[in-house]
Design a protein around this motif. Structure first.
Motif, PDB file in Angstrom:
ATOM      1  N   THR A 289      -8.664  21.212  42.250  1.00 35.96           N
ATOM      2  CA  THR A 289      -8.687  19.878  42.866  1.00 35.96           C
ATOM      3  C   THR A 289     -10.006  19.653  43.578  1.00 35.96           C
ATOM      4  O   THR A 289     -10.531  20.554  44.226  1.00 35.96           O
ATOM      5  CB  THR A 289      -7.509  19.755  43.857  1.00 35.96           C
ATOM      6  OG1 THR A 289      -6.304  19.700  43.097  1.00 35.96           O
ATOM      7  CG2 THR A 289      -7.602  18.494  44.699  1.00 35.96           C
TER       8      THR A 289
ATOM      9  N   LEU B 267     -11.949  17.181  46.352  1.00 31.58           N
ATOM     10  CA  LEU B 267     -11.838  16.159  47.407  1.00 31.58           C
ATOM     11  C   LEU B 267     -13.231  15.804  47.883  1.00 31.58           C
ATOM     12  O   LEU B 267     -14.073  16.696  48.021  1.00 31.58           O
ATOM     13  CB  LEU B 267     -11.165  16.739  48.667  1.00 31.58           C
ATOM     14  CG  LEU B 267      -9.757  17.220  48.765  1.00 31.58           C
ATOM     15  CD1 LEU B 267      -9.389  17.340  50.239  1.00 31.58           C
ATOM     16  CD2 LEU B 267      -8.798  16.324  48.052  1.00 31.58           C
ATOM     17  N   ASP B 268     -13.475  14.509  48.135  1.00 34.80           N
ATOM     18  CA  ASP B 268     -14.673  14.147  48.883  1.00 34.80           C
ATOM     19  C   ASP B 268     -14.192  13.357  50.095  1.00 34.80           C
ATOM     20  O   ASP B 268     -13.746  12.211  49.960  1.00 34.80           O
ATOM     21  CB  ASP B 268     -15.623  13.301  48.025  1.00 34.80           C
ATOM     22  CG  ASP B 268     -16.882  12.895  48.814  1.00 34.80           C
ATOM     23  OD1 ASP B 268     -17.977  12.928  48.254  1.00 34.80           O
ATOM     24  OD2 ASP B 268     -16.735  12.562  50.023  1.00 34.80           O
ATOM     25  N   GLY B 269     -14.231  13.997  51.276  1.00 29.44           N
ATOM     26  CA  GLY B 269     -13.667  13.410  52.485  1.00 29.44           C
ATOM     27  C   GLY B 269     -14.422  12.195  52.967  1.00 29.44           C
ATOM     28  O   GLY B 269     -13.845  11.266  53.516  1.00 29.44           O
TER      29      GLY B 269
ATOM     30  N   LEU C 149     -10.301  11.834  45.348  1.00 30.11           N
ATOM     31  CA  LEU C 149      -9.381  12.944  45.042  1.00 30.11           C
ATOM     32  C   LEU C 149      -9.203  13.009  43.526  1.00 30.11           C
ATOM     33  O   LEU C 149      -8.873  11.993  42.892  1.00 30.11           O
ATOM     34  CB  LEU C 149      -8.028  12.719  45.720  1.00 30.11           C
ATOM     35  CG  LEU C 149      -6.897  13.697  45.390  1.00 30.11           C
ATOM     36  CD1 LEU C 149      -7.283  15.136  45.717  1.00 30.11           C
ATOM     37  CD2 LEU C 149      -5.619  13.316  46.149  1.00 30.11           C
TER      38      LEU C 149
ATOM     39  N   HIS D  25      -3.807  19.447  46.886  1.00 36.23           N
ATOM     40  CA  HIS D  25      -4.797  18.916  47.825  1.00 36.23           C
ATOM     41  C   HIS D  25      -5.740  20.014  48.316  1.00 36.23           C
ATOM     42  O   HIS D  25      -5.975  20.156  49.505  1.00 36.23           O
ATOM     43  CB  HIS D  25      -4.108  18.227  49.007  1.00 36.23           C
ATOM     44  CG  HIS D  25      -4.897  17.043  49.478  1.00 36.23           C
ATOM     45  ND1 HIS D  25      -5.345  16.900  50.775  1.00 36.23           N
ATOM     46  CD2 HIS D  25      -5.336  15.957  48.818  1.00 36.23           C
ATOM     47  CE1 HIS D  25      -6.022  15.778  50.887  1.00 36.23           C
ATOM     48  NE2 HIS D  25      -6.032  15.184  49.709  1.00 36.23           N
ATOM     49  N   GLU D  26      -6.272  20.769  47.415  1.00 32.82           N
ATOM     50  CA  GLU D  26      -7.148  21.941  47.623  1.00 32.82           C
ATOM     51  C   GLU D  26      -6.586  22.864  48.702  1.00 32.82           C
ATOM     52  O   GLU D  26      -5.389  23.203  48.644  1.00 32.82           O
ATOM     53  CB  GLU D  26      -8.609  21.535  47.815  1.00 32.82           C
ATOM     54  CG  GLU D  26      -8.952  20.636  48.980  1.00 32.82           C
ATOM     55  CD  GLU D  26     -10.194  21.133  49.722  1.00 32.82           C
ATOM     56  OE1 GLU D  26     -11.289  20.651  49.435  1.00 32.82           O
ATOM     57  OE2 GLU D  26     -10.027  21.995  50.595  1.00 32.82           O
TER      58      GLU D  26
ATOM     59  N   ASN E 187      -5.352  23.080  51.741  1.00 34.38           N
ATOM     60  CA  ASN E 187      -4.614  22.665  52.952  1.00 34.38           C
ATOM     61  C   ASN E 187      -3.801  23.827  53.495  1.00 34.38           C
ATOM     62  O   ASN E 187      -3.727  24.884  52.882  1.00 34.38           O
ATOM     63  CB  ASN E 187      -3.722  21.484  52.597  1.00 34.38           C
ATOM     64  CG  ASN E 187      -2.757  21.853  51.492  1.00 34.38           C
ATOM     65  OD1 ASN E 187      -1.704  22.416  51.759  1.00 34.38           O
ATOM     66  ND2 ASN E 187      -3.138  21.612  50.258  1.00 34.38           N
TER      67      ASN E 187
ATOM     68  N   TYR F 210     -10.479  14.005  55.146  1.00 27.03           N
ATOM     69  CA  TYR F 210     -10.806  12.589  54.939  1.00 27.03           C
ATOM     70  C   TYR F 210     -11.339  11.965  56.224  1.00 27.03           C
ATOM     71  O   TYR F 210     -10.640  11.914  57.233  1.00 27.03           O
ATOM     72  CB  TYR F 210      -9.574  11.800  54.475  1.00 27.03           C
ATOM     73  CG  TYR F 210      -9.141  12.135  53.078  1.00 27.03           C
ATOM     74  CD1 TYR F 210      -7.835  12.561  52.816  1.00 27.03           C
ATOM     75  CD2 TYR F 210     -10.028  12.041  52.006  1.00 27.03           C
ATOM     76  CE1 TYR F 210      -7.446  12.891  51.533  1.00 27.03           C
ATOM     77  CE2 TYR F 210      -9.637  12.363  50.718  1.00 27.03           C
ATOM     78  CZ  TYR F 210      -8.350  12.795  50.483  1.00 27.03           C
ATOM     79  OH  TYR F 210      -7.946  13.115  49.217  1.00 27.03           O
TER      80      TYR F 210
ATOM     81  N   ASP G  43      -7.606   7.877  53.305  1.00 26.69           N
ATOM     82  CA  ASP G  43      -6.987   8.827  52.367  1.00 26.69           C
ATOM     83  C   ASP G  43      -6.648   8.016  51.103  1.00 26.69           C
ATOM     84  O   ASP G  43      -5.860   7.069  51.172  1.00 26.69           O
ATOM     85  CB  ASP G  43      -5.703   9.388  53.015  1.00 26.69           C
ATOM     86  CG  ASP G  43      -4.988  10.404  52.147  1.00 26.69           C
ATOM     87  OD1 ASP G  43      -4.310  11.271  52.737  1.00 26.69           O
ATOM     88  OD2 ASP G  43      -5.100  10.335  50.912  1.00 26.69           O
TER      89      ASP G  43
ATOM     90  N   ASN H 126      -2.995   8.560  56.661  1.00 27.85           N
ATOM     91  CA  ASN H 126      -3.054   9.593  55.623  1.00 27.85           C
ATOM     92  C   ASN H 126      -1.835   9.474  54.709  1.00 27.85           C
ATOM     93  O   ASN H 126      -1.038   8.544  54.859  1.00 27.85           O
ATOM     94  CB  ASN H 126      -3.141  10.985  56.279  1.00 27.85           C
ATOM     95  CG  ASN H 126      -1.964  11.254  57.208  1.00 27.85           C
ATOM     96  OD1 ASN H 126      -0.808  11.032  56.837  1.00 27.85           O
ATOM     97  ND2 ASN H 126      -2.255  11.702  58.412  1.00 27.85           N
TER      98      ASN H 126
END
Ligand code: SDX
Length: 392
Positions: free
Chosen positions: A22, A24-26, A31, A194-195, A197, A274, A278, A326
């Motif tokens: 996964t 993510l770019d916060g 996502l 979600h990578e 977490n 994020y 989100d 979120n």
């Protein structure tokens, strides 16, 4: 030799692994699962397809999906002794405690799922839990409702069968509700991974000792239970209900959330990664309007949620800290409209996150990652001698 150890509370600036699952770019609120944007998956894919992609790397062909679904169907029956474990729980038991216990208990009925070293053995354990977990979820919910614990029909769609197991009523012909099934499909996809977490990191570190898949998943479910993590979706509804009972006084709760002496936080707001919206919250907010409208459900809580969101997005405290809604902020409103009890909301999060946990556990094992064992900086007492109890 003791290399220099730096402490990083909450691992805010620590990477635990390399992963291909996964992205993510916060900052930008991006996502993707295996490169596929969740906006496309949520609209065009089935939860089973997304589960396959997360676990095995690519969206499945028709034949791959057919085999996957059949292998899962073949494993979607529980040993009758599991029924006795479910029945032993008091109705007051929180469903997250029930489902984490049942998930670990599954090892007792599937001992071969523990020492999995070949991909083939892993595959067998994976289809077992994908077949049995939805049944455990349905039985956990129905136990609290005093409804019969039985099965659906795994020749239905994977999510449609979940719907049937959760909602079918005794002595009534089962009629599926496409609106609910479609919304459930979307919600489960949006929760799927979600990578690294908190709960996924728990699954990876538990699995790094080569504990079995079910035991590692049970550990992840326990971590997800916390109100700062997956438990937030239940906490959001309880917060919105409290605001409603308070005459919709959102200002009072905003003040509490900003008061450093008050432990209260605006549940469903903020995120470690994020620092923008989100992306899942955007899709779920839109779905909440659509599902409630399609179901003809009027829920004043939705208006309170939107009012709270607007206030927070214009409040310097939240803007300065880049606190946005979120994934947990709107999801409970949809679950409630579907008739899912609020105590089951975090179990629904676990149901969605299951393929992500499995994918991450499998990647960790295939990468032959070492057992997770961080160090510390000792700040306790220096050496001292034992003292007899009568001299203490
Ligand atoms: C999930 O990690 C993941 O990817 C998780 C998840 C997933 O898919 O697996 O996305 C799912 O868990 C979503 C988050 C659900 N949790 C909640 O909604 C609970 C409320 N949110 C917060 O507790 C908090 O925002 C966290 C836990 C989500 C993130 O916490 P951090 O990154 O440790 O941030 P922090 O606690 O250090 O807060 C930074 C500042 C602090 O203020 P200052 O000390 O700088 O003055 O922001 C404040 C906090 O007090 N703050 C909040 C707040 N969240 C952070 N203030 C009020 N309300 C909030 N919700």
């Amino acid at each position: 030799t003791d290399s220099v150890i730096t402490i990083d509370p909450g691992f805010k600036n620590t990477g635990s692994c390399e992963s291909a699952i996964t992205f993510l770019d916060g900052e930008k609120g991006i996502l993707r699962y295996r490169g596929y944007p969740i906006e496309q998956l949520a609209e065009q894919a089935t939860f089973l397809e997304v589960s396959y992609a997360l676990i095995f790397g690519d969206l499945p062909t028709t034949d791959q999906l057919k085999k996957f679904k059949q292998d899962i169907c073949d494993q979607s029956i529980l040993d009758e002794d599991v029924r006795k474990i479910v029945e032993a729980f008091p109705k007051s038991a929180h469903p997250m405690g029930v489902i984490s216990s049942l998930t670990s208990a599954l090892t007792a009925f599937n001992p071969s799922s523990v020492n999995v070293n070949s991909e083939e053995d892993m595959y067998k354990a994976i289809v077992k839990i994908l077949g049995k977990f939805p049944v455990l979820v349905a039985w956990t919910m129905r136990k609290k409702q005093g409804l019969p614990l039985d099965y659906g029909d795994c020749n239905l769609g994977y999510v449609e069968n979940m719907y049937k197991m959760m909602f079918k009523q005794p002595n009534k012909e089962f009629v599926t509700n496409d609106i609910v099934v479609e919304a459930l499909n979307k919600l489960l996809i949006l929760h799927a991974d979600h990578e690294q977490n908190c709960s996924t990191s728990t699954v990876r570190i538990a699995g790094s000792s080569h504990a079995g898949l079910f035991a590692s998943l049970s550990a992840g479910i326990s971590a997800l239970w916390g109100p700062l993590h997956g438990g937030a979706n239940q906490a959001v509804l309880e917060m919105l209900e409290a605001i409603k009972a308070d005459g919709g006084d959102t200002k009072k709760y905003m003040a509490k959330a900003k008061d450093k002496d008050d432990p209260f936080r605006l549940m469903g707001f903020g995120h470690r990664v994020y620092k923008n919206f989100d992306p899942r919250a955007k899709i779920i907010k839109k779905a909440a309007d659509e599902v409630l409208n399609d179901l003809g459900v009027e829920d004043p809580i939705l208006a309170i949620a939107k009012g709270l969101e607007q206030e927070a997005l214009n409040d310097p405290y939240f803007v300065d800290r880049k606190l946005y809604p979120n994934v947990d902020f709107y999801s409970g409103i949809i679950y409630r409209a579907m008739g899912i009890p609020v105590e089951m909301f975090t179990v629904m999060f676990a149901l969605g996150r299951l393929p992500g946990w499995i994918a991450q556990w499998r990647e960790m094992r295939l990468n032959k990652e070492p057992i997770g064992r961080p160090r510390q900086i000792y700040v306790g007492k220096t050496t001292r001698d034992f003292v007899d109890i009568d001299k203490r």
